[in-house]
Each structure stands twice: as structure tokens, then as C-alpha cells.
Design a protein around this motif. Structure first.
Motif, short mmCIF file in Angstrom:
data_model
loop_
_atom_site.label_atom_id
_atom_site.label_comp_id
_atom_site.label_asym_id
_atom_site.label_seq_id
_atom_site.Cartn_x
_atom_site.Cartn_y
_atom_site.Cartn_z
N HIS A 39 -70.95 94.08 -1.19
CA HIS A 39 -71.73 92.90 -0.81
C HIS A 39 -71.24 91.66 -1.56
O HIS A 39 -70.60 91.75 -2.61
N ARG A 56 -77.43 88.96 -0.01
CA ARG A 56 -76.12 89.60 -0.17
C ARG A 56 -75.76 90.34 1.12
O ARG A 56 -76.53 91.15 1.61
N GLN A 57 -74.58 90.04 1.64
CA GLN A 57 -74.17 90.54 2.95
C GLN A 57 -72.99 91.50 2.80
O GLN A 57 -72.23 91.44 1.83
N ALA A 58 -72.82 92.40 3.77
CA ALA A 58 -71.83 93.46 3.68
C ALA A 58 -70.47 93.01 4.20
O ALA A 58 -70.37 92.49 5.32
#
Length: 495
Positions: free
Chosen positions: A272, A284-286
Motif C-alpha cells: 500500500h 492507503r491504496q493497493a
């Protein structure tokens, strides 16, 4: 001049093509990924949002769709902080090692199992609960095929170091056995007050630990990723002198806490990071990035990024509540599960007490609109909301004769305006428009076409959301116990 303009344009196009993009947009921290057959499955932190731990699947690590969640009804032993689910596929069975806060206690690492990554999962309870907290469980077999659990002692929560421990676990995954041993801890300047999120892989006679360090969350985050290696799982472990091997770059900052996986014979790391433009608001992004092993038996990240092909940044999602069950996009508070009924293409939210009751979905960019179509009642309020958590939100909600805009900060409510409804109709549409993360406005319509602005002083919503979470936009109800707020539809537009 013309030649220069073309060159500049080509450089811009190259940058756009090469720019890294999230494969699962919006709030999806601490991603873990496994492969079962020809399909990949990923799970991520849900924190104080329910259901617990959303699960997605993909054929190519780039394009993902949600299949459900690991804990639709949470667990009996834990109450909040559902963090870091670590998926594991072993001997035809799927396991998830996860962190949660024990009722009356502290953070623990628990385990659950299923026959399929799509569940249902059977919870087996906590495995380790140290006094200051235990988090980020990771299973791994040693060079003799004995199963072990690696985890972090959460010492940073009490201003102490953060040892990474290992201990053997029985094959039933119900108990740790033997004695625990420390692998390493935060002892170099870049790691600051912690190391955590360990993911271990094997290559060419070495075990490699990919781990995160420093400050994980929010605009002031300092998170980065390091590597350590050992010939034996039990150590001694050697940290790479060039750490951190992955730090903020381009549009993304504070990368860490992920899982290594292979696809088409290549190595990738799913982890992330924060988008610099929307940061804490989208969470928080993947992301997925390639890595390779070096000739001197270390590991380095490449510039190969996997990018989704089926997820436009501008899109519209509508829910008319005409299915037999609630859509997978919806979340709610672990502290306030809604009672609702889906009937005749509507959702009825039953109010239990004087708290705001809501269902909400994650956002994935700094600009968006959410529109709620309500059936106003005489007394219960129903409307649209932007939610950080139970004690931090802003909303516009209506009953038959009036619309109320309310800001809730640290549990204290402030009225931003009360407006009479001009015109009569069975339905009432309330719209929330957000630009640049924090520029928020509200409007309403009787017919759903021409909207009238609800003029209020620009509210400060920079306190949203809490430190480890991201915002949700959704449907809200407020009133007295026993009242029912009725919603016809919800539309979300990412701009």
C-alpha cells in the motif's frame, strides 16, 4: 517552437503511460495476496469499518473485483482494529492470520480458516496476545518444513522497541508451541520507532524478509520498505546496507506492508501507499510493483508496475436497493451495526438510539458527488453524509419540512444550517459535492434534476478522518429510537 511543443507532449505522454496506478483504489491498507489455481485473492485492513477484511479476486493482479469479506459478522472475541489480514494457502486449505483488539485486552494475532478464499471462514480465536499488543502475523515454513508464525510486538505503542518474534505453530493452527525467538528489531535510523509488516519469501538458499518501518499513517507519514536475509529462518538475520529499498516516488508516498507473489514467472510485490493528491482522505491504496533478485543475493524493485485496465478514474455507481441483500460496496461502524430492511426497492434504516446511523462506501479520489433520494418522514432525518468515524462526520439530512446540515467533531455536534423545503414532493434528493478533498457543499432537489444550493459558511473538515482510516460517503439516518428512515436510491460519482 512547434518541434519543442511536440517533444514536450511526447514526454508528457511517456510520463502518463509510465505512471504507477493503484490496482485496488481507495482504502485497502496492508494488502495480502495468494494464488489458488489460476486466480489471485487479496484481503486488506478494515480497521473499525465492517464487514471485517474485504476480499477481492483477480486473474492478472491488475483487475480486481470484490467477492465478499472474511468476517461478515466480525468475531466473538474482538471488538475493533481489524488490521493486516495475512492470507495463506497450504495443503488445500485457506488460512487468514489477522490482528484485532481483544475485548477487555489489547491487540492480538488471531487465525481463521476456510475451504475457499471466498469463505465462509471459521474463526479459531487469538494465538498470541502480548501485554503491549501483538500484530502483523505471518506464517512461514522453515528449512525443515516446520510451520512458524512471525509477528511484531507492538512496543512503539508504549515508546519501546518493536521486536519481530517467531514461534512454531501446530499444524492445526490453533496454538503456538515451543519458545519464541526474536529475529530482529528497529535498530537503524531510517526505521525510526518501529519495524512491522514482515513478509518472508525464499530464493537461492536464503529467506528474505520484506518489512516496513517508521511512521505508517496520515499526511506526516514516513513509511518505507526494507529487506533482511538469512540462510536459516531462525537467523541470524542481516539487514541490507542500502535500506530502505522502496520509498516515496512519483505520485505515491509512504509505501510498505505487503506480500510477494509470482505472476507469469515474474516476481511482484503487492503493497500500500498514499496518493499524494488525496492522502489520508482516500487512505492507503493497493499497488503492485515488480522486483528481482540480484547477483549478490539481495532484492531490488524494478520499474515494472501493474496497472488496471478496467477501472476508469471517472465513473458512476448507483444503488437502488432492489437486491435481496446489501451491496458489497457498503460499510458501517464496528460500534454501530445498522438494523435495516430491503423491500420494494428501498432500504429502511431503523434508528436504535440518538447516534447517527449510516452505511457508507469508500472514496478513491479528491473530487466526487454523492446523491441520496429519500422518502422524508415527519420526524426521522435521512440524508447524505461524509464519514470519518462515529464521532467525526458531516451530513445533510431531511424530514418533510426541513433540511439540517450538521458537523460532528470529536463527538460534539454543531448545526451549520436549517433550511425549509421549498416545494412538495414524495421524494427529496440531497446532494453532497466534494472538491479537492475538503471543499464540501450541499444542495437539494424535489425532482432530482434541478438542485438548489444549501448555502452555509465553508466548513473546516480537515480533521477527517481518524489517523489509520479513510473517508466514506453514504447514507445517514438520525432520530429517536424506533423510527425508520427510508432511502430510495444512492448515486456516487467519482469526478
Amino acid at each position: 517552437m512547434k518541434r519543442l511543443s511536440i517533444s514536450v507532449l511526447l514526454l508528457a505522454l511517456v510520463h502518463i503511460v509510465a505512471a504507477q496506478q493503484a490496482v485496488i483504489r481507495g482504502d485497502f491498507a496492508d494488502p495480502s495476496v495468494i494464488q489458488v489455481g489460476d486466480t489471485y485473492y487479496a484481503a486488506g485492513t478494515s480497521s473499525n469499518w465492517a464487514p471485517g477484511f474485504p476480499v477481492f479476486k483477480s486473474k492478472d493482479l491488475k483487475n480486481w473485483e470484490q467477492t465478499g469479506s472474511i468476517f461478515p459478522d466480525l468475531t466473538s472475541w474482538a471488538d475493533f482494529y481489524y488490521w493486516a489480514p495475512e492470507l495463506n494457502y497450504d495443503n488445500g486449505k485457506v488460512y487468514v492470520y489477522y490482528t484485532a483488539h481483544k475485548k477487555g485486552g489489547n491487540l492480538c494475532v488471531g487465525v481463521a480458516s476456510a475451504d475457499s478464499p471466498e469463505g465462509p471462514f471459521k474463526d479459531h480465536g487469538p494465538l498470541v496476545c502480548q501485554e503491549v499488543g501483538s500484530i502483523d502475523g505471518f506464517p512461514i515454513r522453515d528449512e525443515n518444513n516446520k510451520l512458524h508464525l512471525i509477528w511484531k510486538e507492538d512496543g512503539n505503542s508504549v515508546n519501546k522497541p518493536t521486536p519481530i518474534w517467531i514461534q512454531e505453530i501446530n499444524e492445526e493452527r490453533t496454538a503456538l508451541i515451543g519458545e519464541k525467538k526474536e529475529l530482529f528489531r528497529n535498530d537503524t535510523p531510517w526505521e525510526a520507532n518501529l519495524v512491522e509488516g514482515v513478509s518472508v519469501i525464499k530464493n537461492n538458499g536464503y529467506f528474505y524478509s520484506i518489512y516496513a518501518a517508521a511512521g505508517c499513517c496520515g499526511p506526516g507519514c514516513t513509511y518505507a520498505t526494507g529487506i533482511a536475509r538469512s540462510k536459516s529462518l531462525m537467523g541470524p538475520w542481516e539487514k541490507y546496507s542500502g535500506n530502505p529499498i522502496l520509498a516515496g516516488q512519483g505520485d505515491w508516498m509512504c509505501p510498505g506492508h505487503g506480500t510477494a507473489v509470482t505472476y507469469n514467472g515474474k516476481n511482484y510485490f503487492m503493497y500500500h501507499a498514499y496518493d499524494r493528491s488525496s492522502n489520508k482522505y482516500t487512505g492507503r491504496q493497493a499497488l503492485v510493483r515488480g522486483f528481482e533478485f540480484t547477483s549478490d543475493n539481495w532484492l531490488r524493485f524494478t520499474d515494472e508496475y501493474l496497472t488496471p485496465t478496467n477501472l476508469p478514474k471517472q465513473y458512476t455507481v448507483t444503488d437502488t436497493f432492489d437486491k435481496g441483500k446489501l451491496d458489497l460496496q457498503w460499510n458501517w461502524s464496528v460500534f454501530n451495526k445498522p438494523d435495516f430492511e430491503l423491500k420494494n426497492g428501498r432500504i429502511g434504516l431503523q434508528i436504535k438510539d440518538d447516534r447517527e446511523l449510516y452505511i457508507a462506501r469508500k472514496i478513491d479520489g479528491p473530487n466526487y458527488e454523492a446523491t441520496v433520494e429519500t422518502l422524508p418522514s415527519k420526524s426521522a432525518l435521512a440524508g447524505v453524509a461524509l464519514v470519518g468515524d462515529d464521532k467525526n462526520l458531516i451530513y445533510a439530512a431531511a424530514k418533510q419540512d426541513s433540511i439540517h446540515i450538521t458537523l460532528v467533531k470529536d463527538g460534539a455536534r454543531s448545526s451549520l444550517g436549517k433550511f425549509p423545503v421549498k416545494g412538495k414532493g414524495k421524494q427529496l434528493f440531497l446532494k453532497m459535492n466534494v472538491k479537492n478533498n475538503t471543499d464540501i457543499s450541499f444542495s437539494y432537489s424535489i425532482k432530482g434534476s434541478e438542485f438548489t444550493a444549501l448555502k452555509i459558511a465553508a466548513p473546516d473538515i480537515t480533521f477527517l478522518p481518524p489517523w489509520d482510516r479513510a473517508l466514506r460517503a453514504g447514507v445517514l439516518a438520525k432520530g429517536v429510537q424506533g423510527e425508520v428512515a427510508v432511502i430510495e436510491s444512492f448515486k456516487f460519482e467519482s469526478k
